[in-house]
Scaffold this active site. Structure first.
Site, mmCIF file in Angstrom:
data_model
loop_
_atom_site.group_PDB
_atom_site.id
_atom_site.type_symbol
_atom_site.label_atom_id
_atom_site.label_comp_id
_atom_site.label_asym_id
_atom_site.label_seq_id
_atom_site.Cartn_x
_atom_site.Cartn_y
_atom_site.Cartn_z
ATOM 1 N N GLU A 246 55.669 31.927 -6.179
ATOM 2 C CA GLU A 246 55.560 32.267 -4.759
ATOM 3 C C GLU A 246 54.800 33.591 -4.566
ATOM 4 O O GLU A 246 55.060 34.561 -5.273
ATOM 5 C CB GLU A 246 56.980 32.420 -4.192
ATOM 6 C CG GLU A 246 57.040 32.745 -2.708
ATOM 7 C CD GLU A 246 58.481 32.944 -2.234
ATOM 8 O OE1 GLU A 246 59.358 33.220 -3.090
ATOM 9 O OE2 GLU A 246 58.717 32.828 -1.023
ATOM 10 N N LYS B 135 56.421 27.567 4.070
ATOM 11 C CA LYS B 135 57.837 27.693 3.701
ATOM 12 C C LYS B 135 58.717 27.303 4.887
ATOM 13 O O LYS B 135 58.591 27.877 5.962
ATOM 14 C CB LYS B 135 58.073 29.146 3.290
ATOM 15 C CG LYS B 135 59.451 29.479 2.756
ATOM 16 C CD LYS B 135 59.441 30.912 2.186
ATOM 17 C CE LYS B 135 60.757 31.301 1.566
ATOM 18 N NZ LYS B 135 60.652 32.578 0.803
ATOM 19 N N CYS C 288 60.516 28.435 -2.396
ATOM 20 C CA CYS C 288 61.673 29.303 -2.657
ATOM 21 C C CYS C 288 62.991 28.890 -1.999
ATOM 22 O O CYS C 288 63.682 28.023 -2.504
ATOM 23 C CB CYS C 288 61.315 30.753 -2.321
ATOM 24 S SG CYS C 288 62.474 31.935 -3.094
#
Lengths: 384, 384
Positions: free
Chosen positions: A118, A195, A232
């Site tokens: 990330e 995300k 994540c």
């Protein structure tokens, strides 16, 4: 000891007698995987460039109707290269060089799809809550300097590259996003995936920088298979994993940045559970090392102010739909993990375990429709 | 070795040096748990009655506004007692005696809520696909002989009892269900929860006997906390776990019957992932031993016909919302696992990690509504 402990697998291998090691491995890691042999050039370059190189193969049954669909996936975990006080452009350039030299080795290992951690082009500065100079690392997901470089490498090595960056969208109000850009093996930008779930845990309140993604659960149909990216914190949300599966993903990358105290016992669980539940491969990647920042910041947990967020524990691995997984990369070193997989395994496991057909999605579509109403009345039975 | 191997935890404890053991445990099991001390009566009875007795405590932070809500949960795993050829009533009676003597020890250990394994009143005969005589084990969830006995024990010991049985519903067409009955500590039947997801895996096609449950995701508000029961195969379905959570469950039992070749590497993953994702405690319970049937049956996997389904590997454990878990009970012996937990931990972890508030349920209600349409068009991006 936590900072120096290299890996659970190393420890088991060193101390358990062979018969018990086999049982422990079977229960903790599933079906035994063959190690991959790499050309000596790859191994010696990895050694010279000081990163770990490991490879494993997942197999599937031969089918009469479909040929095997064997692909090699590469996961890269790395430390930042320059101190965080260095000029932003120097830090970026150093990371570009570092990742380019690891991707070169991935090419020697016949990797077809590679993914980095990330926000790999920068230190994980979001813990500081400072905007300057960290926002300078943000760049366009269409033609920023990182994307341009990755396009070159993708074309040169005939490799799909998944590049997670801090994105600046100049066309839509200069907003920042935490996004992964997918570049085809022909060098074209296929698109980006933002995300979906943003942590708000102590210093990890990333909504200081960017909001929940608006790109849904898209799947990229590359020449080597259908891939998706769950960035994540989305790892903690089974519904997020599910939607990538319902859109047809065969491999879901999970580029991450997470430290031991917060999440290390969760790390071997969540992405692996997602592989099992959704009959696809998952590839969690975590950065490694400790990043020290110029100014103090606090974590809201009663600890004194500090200049680092803790030890990013690496331990990137690949999990398969049949519940098996590779050992992890080291907790302490840069590394490239190569996993060879026959994507036919996804459908074979769907056929065997039938999770998709026994999933009762209609029931959950209806239950969830009810449950999200602000006045939802939970189904609770009390004693009369 | 698989049949005799007692547990991963035993093996680690025996062979790893202390400092490495601590690291391996931290990564694989999370926060260290205190062992519970039991009265010597309990320990000596367990030894005399030949079952393992283990106990661990999960703690929470003290709060100023809420008092601690400490409860003790008991998980019972056991072999069948008599051979499967014995008369059904003898087999049932022997199991009643066996479980009664384990529950008595649970009472000595101050257990407030106890749960047995799936269909604990019978051998797991569903693999045979024979109806006779196995359907004779089915009984009413309101006033069958097992329920009556459990009501007596519940009242005697002031204990909530969760009793998973094969249910015969005489009022509604004599249908069979795989159900768990919740009996209050006052001895009243609070209700039942039926198995929501039915496996169709080789001999484990249980839809030969019963269908998908129609009791939804109800939660039972007992005097000791809000509990729910996700029976066996529902363990593989994150949406199922989710709905119990959305209805307010603080402890979800997962009474199961599963064998090594099929699911052992999945066992430490799925219920633990559910505890993390939903901020509640999960209690997976598996039966133990090998059950031999009078007639041969096949598994549709190319193996010759056989009379047993394989080794049920026990390994029952408790997982907490913070990602920690107890060691498992043995793979080979009957056992009682006692877990003390402060249920305040559930909300504390919700507050800390915020999974519920970052879950974006509205998004998934909408996505799922679309995804269940027969003509749903998955969101796939192709190269132009």
């Amino acid at each position: 000891m936590s900072g120096e402990f290299t890996s659970v697998e190393d420890s088991l291998e060193k101390h358990l007698p062979p018969a018990e090691l086999a049982e422990v491995r079977r229960i903790l890691y599933g079906k035994e995987l063959r190690s991959l042999d790499f050309p000596s050039d790859a191994s010696s370059l990895a050694e010279k460039r000081d990163f770990e190189l490991k490879g494993y193969a997942f197999t599937a049954l031969p089918e009469s109707v479909r040929p095997p669909r064997v692909v090699r996936v590469g996961l890269i975990q790395n430390k930042i290269v320059l101190p965080t006080q260095s000029p932003v452009s120097d830090q970026l350039e150093a990371l570009h060089r570092r990742i380019s030299e690891i991707i070169e080795v991935a090419a020697y290992c016949d990797v077809n799809i590679v993914c980095m951690q990330e926000a790999w082009t920068m230190p994980f500065a979001f813990c500081t809550r400072e905007k300057h100079p960290w926002c300078e690392f943000a760049e366009s997901a269409e033609d920023g300097p990182t994307i341009k470089l990755m396009q070159e490498l993708a074309k040169k090595y005939n490799m799909v590259i998944v590049s997670p960056i801090l994105e600046r969208d100049e066309i839509h109000g200069d907003i920042l996003s935490n996004a992964a850009v997918v570049i085809s093996n022909t060098g074209k930008v296929m698109g980006k995936s933002r995300k979906n779930h943003i942590p708000r845990v102590g210093d990890f309140n990333e909504s200081t920088y960017y909001m929940e993604g608006n790109t849904g659960h898209r799947v990229f149909q590359t020449q080597f298979g259908k891939i998706a990216i769950n960035i994540c914190y989305g790892r903690h949300h089974p519904q997020n994993w599910m939607m990538y599966g319902l859109n047809g993903a065969e491999i879901v990358f999970n580029p991450s940045a997470t430290v031991g105290a917060l999440s290390e016992p969760l790390w071997p669980i969540e992405a692996r559970n997602a592989a099992i539940a959704n009959s696809y491969f998952t590839c969690p990647i975590n950065r490694v090392g400790t990043e020290v920042f110029p100014n103090e910041f606090t974590s809201g947990d009663g600890n004194p102010a500090h200049k680092d967020f803790g030890h990013f524990f690496g331990s990137s691995y690949v999990a398969a739909p049949d519940g098996s997984r590779t050992p992890g990369l080291s907790r302490t070193r840069d590394g490239l993990l190569v996993a060879e997989m026959d994507l036919n395994l996804c459908r074979q496991i769907k056929d065997k375990w039938g999770f998709r057909m026994t999933q009762r999605l209609d029931l959950y579509a209806e239950s969830l429709r009810e449950a999200v109403k602000p006045d939802y009345n939970p189904h609770i039975i009390k004693e009369h």
